[in-house]
Design a protein around this motif. Structure first.
Motif, PDB file in Angstrom:
ATOM      1  N   PHE A 106      12.727  11.970 108.096  1.00  0.00           N
ATOM      2  CA  PHE A 106      13.540  11.517 106.968  1.00  0.00           C
ATOM      3  C   PHE A 106      13.194  12.293 105.697  1.00  0.00           C
ATOM      4  O   PHE A 106      14.076  12.762 104.972  1.00  0.00           O
ATOM      5  CB  PHE A 106      13.301  10.017 106.758  1.00  0.00           C
ATOM      6  CG  PHE A 106      14.232   9.364 105.775  1.00  0.00           C
ATOM      7  CD1 PHE A 106      15.594   9.296 106.023  1.00  0.00           C
ATOM      8  CD2 PHE A 106      13.749   8.798 104.611  1.00  0.00           C
ATOM      9  CE1 PHE A 106      16.459   8.672 105.121  1.00  0.00           C
ATOM     10  CE2 PHE A 106      14.598   8.173 103.703  1.00  0.00           C
ATOM     11  CZ  PHE A 106      15.961   8.116 103.967  1.00  0.00           C
ATOM     12  N   SER A 107      11.910  12.465 105.437  1.00  0.00           N
ATOM     13  CA  SER A 107      11.493  13.157 104.211  1.00  0.00           C
ATOM     14  C   SER A 107      11.877  14.630 104.233  1.00  0.00           C
ATOM     15  O   SER A 107      12.268  15.195 103.208  1.00  0.00           O
ATOM     16  CB  SER A 107       9.978  13.008 104.009  1.00  0.00           C
ATOM     17  OG  SER A 107       9.252  13.582 105.077  1.00  0.00           O
ATOM     18  N   HIS A 108      11.805  15.272 105.398  1.00  0.00           N
ATOM     19  CA  HIS A 108      12.180  16.684 105.484  1.00  0.00           C
ATOM     20  C   HIS A 108      13.683  16.891 105.266  1.00  0.00           C
ATOM     21  O   HIS A 108      14.098  17.876 104.638  1.00  0.00           O
ATOM     22  CB  HIS A 108      11.779  17.263 106.843  1.00  0.00           C
ATOM     23  CG  HIS A 108      10.332  17.647 106.924  1.00  0.00           C
ATOM     24  ND1 HIS A 108       9.351  16.750 107.276  1.00  0.00           N
ATOM     25  CD2 HIS A 108       9.690  18.813 106.672  1.00  0.00           C
ATOM     26  CE1 HIS A 108       8.170  17.350 107.258  1.00  0.00           C
ATOM     27  NE2 HIS A 108       8.351  18.606 106.886  1.00  0.00           N
ATOM     28  N   THR A 109      14.483  15.976 105.785  1.00  0.00           N
ATOM     29  CA  THR A 109      15.930  16.122 105.603  1.00  0.00           C
ATOM     30  C   THR A 109      16.322  16.009 104.133  1.00  0.00           C
ATOM     31  O   THR A 109      17.193  16.738 103.643  1.00  0.00           O
ATOM     32  CB  THR A 109      16.698  15.071 106.423  1.00  0.00           C
ATOM     33  OG1 THR A 109      16.322  13.750 106.004  1.00  0.00           O
ATOM     34  CG2 THR A 109      16.425  15.236 107.900  1.00  0.00           C
ATOM     35  N   ILE A 110      15.684  15.097 103.413  1.00  0.00           N
ATOM     36  CA  ILE A 110      15.968  14.928 101.980  1.00  0.00           C
ATOM     37  C   ILE A 110      15.649  16.209 101.224  1.00  0.00           C
ATOM     38  O   ILE A 110      16.417  16.653 100.365  1.00  0.00           O
ATOM     39  CB  ILE A 110      15.157  13.748 101.409  1.00  0.00           C
ATOM     40  CG1 ILE A 110      15.616  12.432 102.041  1.00  0.00           C
ATOM     41  CG2 ILE A 110      15.321  13.669  99.881  1.00  0.00           C
ATOM     42  CD1 ILE A 110      14.709  11.251 101.711  1.00  0.00           C
ATOM     43  N   LEU A 111      14.509  16.804 101.544  1.00  0.00           N
ATOM     44  CA  LEU A 111      14.080  18.024 100.853  1.00  0.00           C
ATOM     45  C   LEU A 111      15.077  19.163 101.066  1.00  0.00           C
ATOM     46  O   LEU A 111      15.399  19.914 100.131  1.00  0.00           O
ATOM     47  CB  LEU A 111      12.692  18.427 101.357  1.00  0.00           C
ATOM     48  CG  LEU A 111      11.957  19.516 100.573  1.00  0.00           C
ATOM     49  CD1 LEU A 111      11.697  19.071  99.149  1.00  0.00           C
ATOM     50  CD2 LEU A 111      10.655  19.878 101.271  1.00  0.00           C
ATOM     51  N   ILE A 112      15.610  19.293 102.274  1.00  0.00           N
ATOM     52  CA  ILE A 112      16.534  20.383 102.579  1.00  0.00           C
ATOM     53  C   ILE A 112      17.827  20.257 101.778  1.00  0.00           C
ATOM     54  O   ILE A 112      18.277  21.214 101.135  1.00  0.00           O
ATOM     55  CB  ILE A 112      16.844  20.424 104.091  1.00  0.00           C
ATOM     56  CG1 ILE A 112      15.601  20.888 104.864  1.00  0.00           C
ATOM     57  CG2 ILE A 112      18.019  21.366 104.383  1.00  0.00           C
ATOM     58  CD1 ILE A 112      15.727  20.755 106.369  1.00  0.00           C
ATOM     59  N   PHE A 113      18.444  19.063 101.773  1.00  0.00           N
ATOM     60  CA  PHE A 113      19.723  18.984 101.069  1.00  0.00           C
ATOM     61  C   PHE A 113      19.539  18.999  99.555  1.00  0.00           C
ATOM     62  O   PHE A 113      20.432  19.423  98.820  1.00  0.00           O
ATOM     63  CB  PHE A 113      20.571  17.791 101.557  1.00  0.00           C
ATOM     64  CG  PHE A 113      20.256  16.447 100.971  1.00  0.00           C
ATOM     65  CD1 PHE A 113      20.600  16.130  99.665  1.00  0.00           C
ATOM     66  CD2 PHE A 113      19.674  15.453 101.753  1.00  0.00           C
ATOM     67  CE1 PHE A 113      20.342  14.862  99.139  1.00  0.00           C
ATOM     68  CE2 PHE A 113      19.411  14.194 101.246  1.00  0.00           C
ATOM     69  CZ  PHE A 113      19.743  13.899  99.921  1.00  0.00           C
ATOM     70  N   ALA A 114      18.362  18.598  99.069  1.00  0.00           N
ATOM     71  CA  ALA A 114      18.100  18.658  97.628  1.00  0.00           C
ATOM     72  C   ALA A 114      18.050  20.106  97.145  1.00  0.00           C
ATOM     73  O   ALA A 114      18.662  20.461  96.129  1.00  0.00           O
ATOM     74  CB  ALA A 114      16.791  17.951  97.309  1.00  0.00           C
ATOM     75  N   ILE A 115      17.321  20.940  97.865  1.00  0.00           N
ATOM     76  CA  ILE A 115      17.183  22.345  97.463  1.00  0.00           C
ATOM     77  C   ILE A 115      18.520  23.072  97.571  1.00  0.00           C
ATOM     78  O   ILE A 115      18.912  23.830  96.671  1.00  0.00           O
ATOM     79  CB  ILE A 115      16.106  23.037  98.330  1.00  0.00           C
ATOM     80  CG1 ILE A 115      14.721  22.440  98.016  1.00  0.00           C
ATOM     81  CG2 ILE A 115      16.114  24.543  98.090  1.00  0.00           C
ATOM     82  CD1 ILE A 115      13.620  22.934  98.939  1.00  0.00           C
ATOM     83  N   ALA A 116      19.252  22.836  98.666  1.00  0.00           N
ATOM     84  CA  ALA A 116      20.538  23.514  98.851  1.00  0.00           C
ATOM     85  C   ALA A 116      21.536  23.120  97.770  1.00  0.00           C
ATOM     86  O   ALA A 116      22.297  23.963  97.272  1.00  0.00           O
ATOM     87  CB  ALA A 116      21.106  23.187 100.233  1.00  0.00           C
ATOM     88  N   THR A 117      21.529  21.859  97.379  1.00  0.00           N
ATOM     89  CA  THR A 117      22.446  21.405  96.328  1.00  0.00           C
ATOM     90  C   THR A 117      22.105  22.039  94.987  1.00  0.00           C
ATOM     91  O   THR A 117      22.985  22.510  94.255  1.00  0.00           O
ATOM     92  CB  THR A 117      22.406  19.873  96.205  1.00  0.00           C
ATOM     93  OG1 THR A 117      22.793  19.291  97.452  1.00  0.00           O
ATOM     94  CG2 THR A 117      23.354  19.385  95.109  1.00  0.00           C
ATOM     95  N   ALA A 118      20.828  22.055  94.640  1.00  0.00           N
ATOM     96  CA  ALA A 118      20.407  22.632  93.358  1.00  0.00           C
ATOM     97  C   ALA A 118      20.763  24.118  93.279  1.00  0.00           C
ATOM     98  O   ALA A 118      21.128  24.624  92.215  1.00  0.00           O
ATOM     99  CB  ALA A 118      18.909  22.431  93.162  1.00  0.00           C
ATOM    100  N   LEU A 119      20.686  24.820  94.411  1.00  0.00           N
ATOM    101  CA  LEU A 119      21.009  26.257  94.414  1.00  0.00           C
ATOM    102  C   LEU A 119      22.489  26.526  94.182  1.00  0.00           C
ATOM    103  O   LEU A 119      22.871  27.645  93.823  1.00  0.00           O
ATOM    104  CB  LEU A 119      20.567  26.885  95.744  1.00  0.00           C
ATOM    105  CG  LEU A 119      19.058  27.048  95.938  1.00  0.00           C
ATOM    106  CD1 LEU A 119      18.751  27.569  97.336  1.00  0.00           C
ATOM    107  CD2 LEU A 119      18.459  27.969  94.878  1.00  0.00           C
ATOM    108  N   MET A 120      23.333  25.504  94.348  1.00  0.00           N
ATOM    109  CA  MET A 120      24.758  25.660  94.038  1.00  0.00           C
ATOM    110  C   MET A 120      24.969  26.018  92.567  1.00  0.00           C
ATOM    111  O   MET A 120      26.003  26.591  92.208  1.00  0.00           O
ATOM    112  CB  MET A 120      25.508  24.372  94.366  1.00  0.00           C
ATOM    113  CG  MET A 120      25.862  24.198  95.825  1.00  0.00           C
ATOM    114  SD  MET A 120      27.250  25.248  96.340  1.00  0.00           S
ATOM    115  CE  MET A 120      28.609  24.475  95.444  1.00  0.00           C
ATOM    116  N   ALA A 121      24.011  25.704  91.731  1.00  0.00           N
ATOM    117  CA  ALA A 121      24.119  26.032  90.308  1.00  0.00           C
ATOM    118  C   ALA A 121      24.166  27.541  90.075  1.00  0.00           C
ATOM    119  O   ALA A 121      24.577  27.994  88.994  1.00  0.00           O
ATOM    120  CB  ALA A 121      22.946  25.420  89.544  1.00  0.00           C
TER     121      ALA A 121
END
Length: 411
Positions: free
Chosen positions: A85-100
């Motif tokens: 669960f914790s690893h999945t959260i980390l992955i989508f958080a980083i990918a979303t922030a990089l959309m900037a």
């Protein structure tokens, strides 16, 4: 196993941690998804792309969810819910922030696919945590509460869009995607694996059993059940993402509302969803899934046409709340049903595979709706969604497992 008394709503400390973590995770995931919904119009303008190409952004996200769901579902059943669960959260958080920092369509497609991998893996693992922490007569309500957490994320996204988009643009909006990183530390520090999972893993090790996708289809009846649930989730996601990704655009085109005006409309829709989830979860636990899904699917097939009748902002807000109540009140129920129909040793896999097949295929409704909007009337577009809800209703009535759960609920 039996948990806290069902005559009280008091939760144990561990149950509170599970609900806080899963609801927060779903909230942040949905916030990410809704960022795309509100940013879709300025992305189309900035990159000069067609409605079909823009709709494909959301669909690619859902394909990523299928990949991530399959991968992390197996990992969650093999190595544990909490770590996965914790690893999945980390992955989508980083990918979303990089959309900037994304300035071309190819990079946007790649980042949304990566974000989908993380978001897709999160769902089934979180639902498994809930199912293994509560009595079966509470699961419908608890998964609905977690789903409401997801809608809180959508409200945050709407408010953020209202504030950020006019001032700094859509790139700045996605920077907020870094927030879920904080949740990963909370999850790893405070949550522990459930007794059900530990017992299932110990038994699998003793019998040298391996978790595989084949277990979802190993008998004719089980294959029919899995495929039927996939059809239902495809319809649910088609309605959810199709409507939620395009409703701001529909509202702006039909009523000439600003982004802030459509955001208000979306908040009303989300509040309707939350109320619908509360009602649906209680019906599911009280009299079973056949009555709960049957009522809401029938209402959804009719109510989507109400969008075509709106000719003022006030009426749009009311209709948005009603559509949200009927069409998306069911969202929390799928995890509750799947978790009761499949054993603990494949629970995470079953939830992730079934829901994310629904996301991957149903997510293409964004493309279909975009094409329908380009060539046909809004009535035709809503008729497409209405037909899908009727297909889901007929499928639901054909599943014997849901009939048995309904009988169990009434017993």
């Amino acid at each position: 196993m039996e948990h806290a008394s069902l005559r009280t709503t008091t939760l144990s400390h561990e149950q509170k941690l599970v609900m806080a973590s899963t609801a927060s995770g779903f909230s942040l995931e949905n916030m990410d998804i809704m960022f795309l919904s509100f940013a879709l119009t300025p992305i189309i303008t900035d990159l000069h792309i067609s409605s079909g190409a823009a709709g494909l952004i959301g669909s690619i996200t859902n394909v990523g969810m299928l990949v991530g769901g399959a991968l992390f579902g197996l990992l969650g059943d093999k190595y544990g819910r909490v770590k996965t669960f914790s690893h999945t959260i980390l992955i989508f958080a980083i990918a979303t922030a990089l959309m900037a920092f994304a300035n071309n369509l190819t990079l946007i497609y790649a980042l949304r696919f990566l974000a989908g991998i993380g978001a897709g893996g999160e769902y089934g693992v979180g639902i498994a945590l809930i199912a293994e922490s509560f009595d079966h007569r509470q699961i419908g309500r608890m998964t609905s509460v977690a789903a409401i957490g997801g809608q809180v994320g959508a409200i945050i996204a709407a408010l953020a869009a209202w504030w950020i988009l006019p001032l700094w643009g859509w790139h700045a909006l996605f920077l907020l995607g870094v927030l879920p990183v904080v949740l990963t530390f909370f999850v790893r520090r405070h949550l522990k694996e459930s007794d059900d999972f530990l017992a299932a893993r110990a038994e699998a090790v003793a019998k040298h059993e391996r978790v595989s996708f084949g277990e979802l289809f190993k008998t004719r009846r089980l294959a029919g059940q899995t495929l039927g649930l996939m059809v239902m989730t495809i319809v649910q996601i088609a309605g959810y993402f199709g409507l939620m990704n395009w409703l701001p655009v529909i509202v702006q085109k039909q009523q000439g509302l600003s982004v802030s005006g459509s955001a208000l409309w979306m908040v009303a829709t989300i509040f309707g969803m939350c109320l619908g989830m509360v009602v649906f979860g209680n019906i599911l636990d009280a009299i079973g899934p056949r009555w709960a899904f049957g009522t809401f699917l029938s209402a959804s097939a009719l109510i989507v046409y109400a969008i075509t009748l709106a000719h003022s902002s006030a009426i749009l807000v009311i209709i948005g709340a009603v559509v949200g109540f009927c069409s998306n009140g069911m969202f929390g129920g799928y995890g509750a049903v799947i978790s009761q129909l499949y054993p603990a040793r494949i629970r995470s896999t079953a939830n992730n595979v079934i829901m994310n097949v629904g996301r991957a295929i149903g997510g293409f409704s964004s493309v279909v709706i975009g094409l329908l909007m380009d060539h046909y009337t809004l009535t035709v577009t809503m008729g497409f969604l209405s037909a899908l809800y009727l297909i889901s209703l007929l499928t639901m009535l054909s599943l014997p497992g849901l009939r048995q759960l309904s009988a169990k609920a009434k017993a």
